[in-house]
Design an enzyme around this catalytic site. Structure first.
Site, PDB file in Angstrom:
ATOM      1  N   HIS A  12      -4.902   2.591   6.384  1.00  0.00           N
ATOM      2  CA  HIS A  12      -4.840   2.513   4.918  1.00  0.00           C
ATOM      3  C   HIS A  12      -5.994   3.279   4.283  1.00  0.00           C
ATOM      4  CE1 HIS A  12      -1.413  -0.015   4.700  1.00  0.00           C
ATOM      5  NE2 HIS A  12      -1.985  -1.128   5.148  1.00  0.00           N
ATOM      6  N   CYS A  52      -2.674   7.611   3.451  1.00  0.00           N
ATOM      7  CA  CYS A  52      -2.041   7.917   2.172  1.00  0.00           C
ATOM      8  C   CYS A  52      -2.957   8.775   1.296  1.00  0.00           C
ATOM      9  CB  CYS A  52      -1.700   6.621   1.433  1.00  0.00           C
ATOM     10  SG  CYS A  52      -0.472   5.624   2.304  1.00  0.00           S
TER      11      CYS A  52
END
Length: 218
Positions: A130, A187
């Site tokens: 993440h 991301c």
């Protein structure tokens, strides 16, 4: 000179000529025989040498023997199992790696995409994390930086060769590679609120392997 004396003289001359012819014949024959034998022996010697050379040249080469590489890992990890640690020298960060990329694994650390090879193996090993937890500073890591993975198989150092920014659904991230590769993905953009539309990708290649000795080795 009487007739008797003349006959004796002729006989002696004829006898002398006959002996001379015989001696010459023997000499001539012996000389040619010697030359013949000498030539024959030279021929046979040359022929034998030629045959030996021919045999040596025609001997089939033994096929090279190649050692089959032993597998790095004696067993494959189970989903959710911790398989190692990712150290990023640029960030001075050590992050745990778990087998799998479901939310259960990504909440604890870096996830290893189960469909890819394990770190250190040939082909493409894919790690994900993440952007707002383990990889919140990954944007400062780029081309030329090192990524070091330690597992039960050893320590493997990779060098970042390429930085890519791709769409979130881009599947080229996980394609096979011809050499040992570590692909790290998160991301992007890093400060995006909500579900990010893109991915930040570090593509690195293996430059050093320090394999862990197995029991009974060394």
């Amino acid at each position: 000179m009487t007739n008797t004396t003349k006959r004796r003289t002729r006989k002696l001359v004829l006898l002398s000529l006959s002996m001379a012819i015989v001696v010459f014949g023997l000499w001539f024959s012996g000389t040619n025989t010697f030359k013949f034998l000498k030539g024959y022996l030279l021929y046979k010697t040359a022929q034998t040498s030629s045959e030996q050379v021919h045999v040596k040249q025609s001997e089939p080469k033994k096929a090279d023997t190649y050692k089959v590489d032993e597998p790095l890992y004696s067993k494959r990890p189970q989903k959710g199992e911790m398989i190692g640690e990712l150290f990023i020298p640029k960030l001075k960060a050590s992050l745990p790696i778990y087998h799998g990329t479901d939310e259960d694994e990504l909440e604890k650390g870096v996830g290893h995409f189960a469909g890819s090879v394990l770190p250190g193996e040939k082909d493409n090993s894919v790690l994900s994390g993440h952007r707002d937890t383990v990889f919140h500073r990954l944007g400062s890591v780029g081309k030329g930086d090192l990524l070091i993975v330690s597992t039960s198989a050893g320590k493997f150092t990779y060098k970042v060769r390429k930085v890519r920014i791709v769409a979130a659904d881009d599947r080229t991230v996980i394609v096979p590679k011809p050499r040992a590769t570590l692909t790290v993905t998160t991301c992007y953009p890093f400060n995006f609120i909500g579900k990010a539309p893109k991915r930040y990708i570090l593509v690195s290649t293996l430059i050093k392997s320090e394999k862990q000795l197995q029991a009974g080795e060394g």
